[in-house]
Every structure is written in C-alpha cells, then in structure tokens.
Design a protein around this motif. Structure first.
Motif, mmCIF file in Angstrom:
data_model
loop_
_atom_site.group_PDB
_atom_site.id
_atom_site.type_symbol
_atom_site.label_atom_id
_atom_site.label_comp_id
_atom_site.label_asym_id
_atom_site.label_seq_id
_atom_site.Cartn_x
_atom_site.Cartn_y
_atom_site.Cartn_z
ATOM 1 N N ALA A 37 0.833 -1.210 0.000
ATOM 2 C CA ALA A 37 0.000 0.000 0.000
ATOM 3 C C ALA A 37 0.863 1.254 0.000
ATOM 4 O O ALA A 37 0.685 2.166 0.793
ATOM 5 C CB ALA A 37 -0.951 -0.016 1.186
ATOM 6 N N ALA A 38 1.812 1.266 -0.917
ATOM 7 C CA ALA A 38 2.662 2.433 -1.137
ATOM 8 C C ALA A 38 2.512 2.801 -2.602
ATOM 9 O O ALA A 38 2.213 1.940 -3.431
ATOM 10 C CB ALA A 38 4.116 2.114 -0.818
ATOM 11 N N SER A 39 2.689 4.074 -2.912
ATOM 12 C CA SER A 39 2.517 4.500 -4.291
ATOM 13 C C SER A 39 3.395 5.701 -4.583
ATOM 14 O O SER A 39 3.601 6.546 -3.718
ATOM 15 C CB SER A 39 1.053 4.865 -4.543
ATOM 16 N N ARG A 40 3.868 5.777 -5.796
ATOM 17 C CA ARG A 40 4.599 6.967 -6.239
ATOM 18 C C ARG A 40 3.625 8.085 -6.604
ATOM 19 O O ARG A 40 4.026 9.226 -6.740
ATOM 20 C CB ARG A 40 5.468 6.623 -7.453
ATOM 21 N N ARG A 41 2.362 7.735 -6.769
ATOM 22 C CA ARG A 41 1.339 8.734 -7.104
ATOM 23 C C ARG A 41 0.926 9.466 -5.833
ATOM 24 O O ARG A 41 0.593 8.847 -4.827
ATOM 25 C CB ARG A 41 0.143 8.077 -7.765
#
Length: 145
Positions: A37-41
């Motif tokens: 549950a990590a994102s670059r967005r």
C-alpha cells in the motif's frame, strides 16, 4: 450486504477525482487490495490515503492478503494477464488469502464498499477476481467506477 460492490483503480486519476467518484457512488469504506500500500502517485500511499478518505467520511481498510504477489504484479505490468491470474488464483488458495477474503466479505456486508487497486482498467486487475469471489459468496453486483 450492499446490492453493489464497487471497484476503482487510481492509475490515471488524481486523488480528488477518486474521492469524488467514491462519494458519488455512496461508498462508505474503501478496501485496499494492494499487497504493497505504497505508491509513487501523490496521495495514494496508505497513511495519506486513509487520512484523505477519512476526512471525507469514507472508511479505509487495507487487506494486504488480497494483494497480488510480486511475480503476479510483474506479469501484470508486462501485459501477461493470464499469467497474473494463474499466480493470483494460486495465492487465493492460501489460508491468509482466504482469511482476507472472509474479512472483505464481512466489511462489504456491513457497508457500501469499494475495492481499490492501482490499475485503471479492472479487466486486467486482480480486483476483478476478488470482486467476483465476493459476488459468488454474497450475490452482490460488482460495478467498476
């Protein structure tokens, strides 16, 4: 159980757009089905996403066990959807995934829920499979936002 289980992907959307679509659909809780549950967005990492949703009156639950294992994510990124589906199907046989599915079914039984993942198009995403499993257990309709 809500008559409709929604799904949503944020690949090509900004956070305000995603929240707007969720609110318009009457979603009460987002079930995050990403393994990571990590994102670059901007805004889509777990802590920020949870806070943003809760500020809008939408609950958040991360069920990591319903995420696609790394080899499945790699296959999906490469456009090998059938391979991703086979990897995910094997993953869903594990006790952890079955427990996660039971949790998602329980949440969706209490509130109007939406499954969230990255891919914009549910056709190539594992959330379509999770949605179908919940539909099979509950009889709900599944609608992609």
């Amino acid at each position: 159980m809500s008559a409709i289980l929604h799904t949503i992907g944020y690949e090509s959307a900004a956070l305000p757009d995603v929240i707007g679509r969720l609110r318009e659909a009457g979603v009460e809780i987002v079930i995050d089905v990403r393994a990571v549950a990590a994102s670059r967005r901007a805004g889509f990492s777990k802590t920020m996403l949870r806070a943003s949703l809760e500020a809008e009156g939408i609950g958040y639950a991360h069920i990591r066990a319903l995420g696609t294992p790394k080899p499945g994510r790699e296959a999906a990124r490469a456009g090998r959807v059938a391979e991703m589906e086979a990897i995910f199907a094997a993953h869903m046989e594990t006790p952890e995934a079955q427990d996660g599915l039971a949790e998602a079914i329980a949440i969706a039984g209490e509130k109007r829920a939406a499954l969230l993942c990255y891919e914009a198009c549910a056709a190539g995403c594992h959330r379509r499979i999770v949605g179908a499993m919940i539909r099979g257990a509950t009889g709900c309709a599944v609608k992609d936002l």
